[in-house]
Design a protein around this motif. Structure first.
Motif: not given
Length: 276
Positions: A179-180, A99, A160
């Protein structure tokens, strides 16, 4: 960790500088992964693709037991000092996915690369609260999406993480991530965003269909098929799904791919006996 790298350099008869540079080389490139975690039946299950470069070099499992630390099994390259996927003798599973962070480590505070921090967490933490406490204490050189499953309680979490902050996703009883970031301002992969969003949408669609099915998922087969889906697995030649894993930490069920590219669809899936 420095002593481990020094020993690796000595045993391989390589300059220490070369070994150190190899450990950090992934910080120079954009990589990607896909993951699912959720309660299926009585227990939490985890499924994970690791997408990276030189995929034919990956697909190894290593157990380390260091005096004064929690024994842990890690997955990745042969002889790796660090890992992005592992489990420990306290039935704690962890893996992280790339990320891009919107911030930078704070001056004067300890900070580590994600795969070094994950190795530290595996060897020192027994519960999800302990992991979260450490995330607040140590900054990161880059962002990371961190999956954690506690097989003792069947609790799971997805964090996250930016370089200086982290947030726990709690938006549904099961979670998928690529990956966001799903929280506002959580960072993204920039040009890679569209691919990440598409992979996560496919994971969520597949997971919804599996979990809503009257008969329920066939385990581990349906989770393996989810990872091997052509819209989830990476099949880009030199950059591809290098290894995949499916596990239920509560019951000690674990499957991993030893070799084969792309790993989820062509890897050598084998059950691994839980080591502890």
């Amino acid at each position: 960790f420095q002593e481990e790298l020094e020993g690796l350099a000595e045993g391989a008869e390589l300059p220490f500088q070369s070994v150190a540079e190899w450990q950090y080389v992934e910080s120079c490139v954009s990589d990607g992964c896909s993951g699912f975690v959720g309660r299926i039946g009585e227990h939490a299950w985890i499924a994970r693709n690791n997408d990276t470069f030189v995929p034919d070099l990956w697909g190894n499992a290593v157990i380390k037991a260091i005096t004064g630390r929690i024994p842990a099994m890690s997955f990745g390259l042969e002889g790796d000092a660090f890992t992005s996927t592992g489990l420990n003798a306290r039935r704690l599973w962890m893996h992280h996915q790339a990320l891009v962070s919107a911030d930078a480590p704070r001056p004067g505070r300890p900070h580590l690369h994600g795969w070094i921090l994950l190795t530290e967490l595996l060897e020192t933490c027994a519960t999800i609260p302990e992991v979260e406490a450490r995330l607040a204490e140590v900054d990161r050189d880059e962002g990371m999406i961190l999956f954690v499953v506690d097989g003792k309680t069947d609790e799971f979490a997805v964090f996250e993480c930016g370089s200086t902050s982290h947030a726990r996703r709690t938006d549904r009883p099961w979670l998928a991530a690529t990956n966001h970031a799903c929280r506002p301002g959580g960072g993204s992969l920039g040009p890679e965003d569209a691919d990440s969003v598409a992979r996560q949408a496919r994971l969520e669609t597949t997971a919804t269909a599996l979990l809503d099915r009257a008969a329920g998922p066939r385990l581990p087969d349906d989770l393996v098929a989810m990872l091997a889906d052509e819209r989830v697995e990476r099949r880009d030649g030199g950059f591809a799904t290098a290894y995949s894993a499916v596990a239920c930490p509560a019951t000690g069920e674990l499957w991993f791919t030893f070799g084969g590219v792309p790993a989820a669809s062509r890897g050598d899936w084998q059950p691994i006996a839980w080591p502890w």
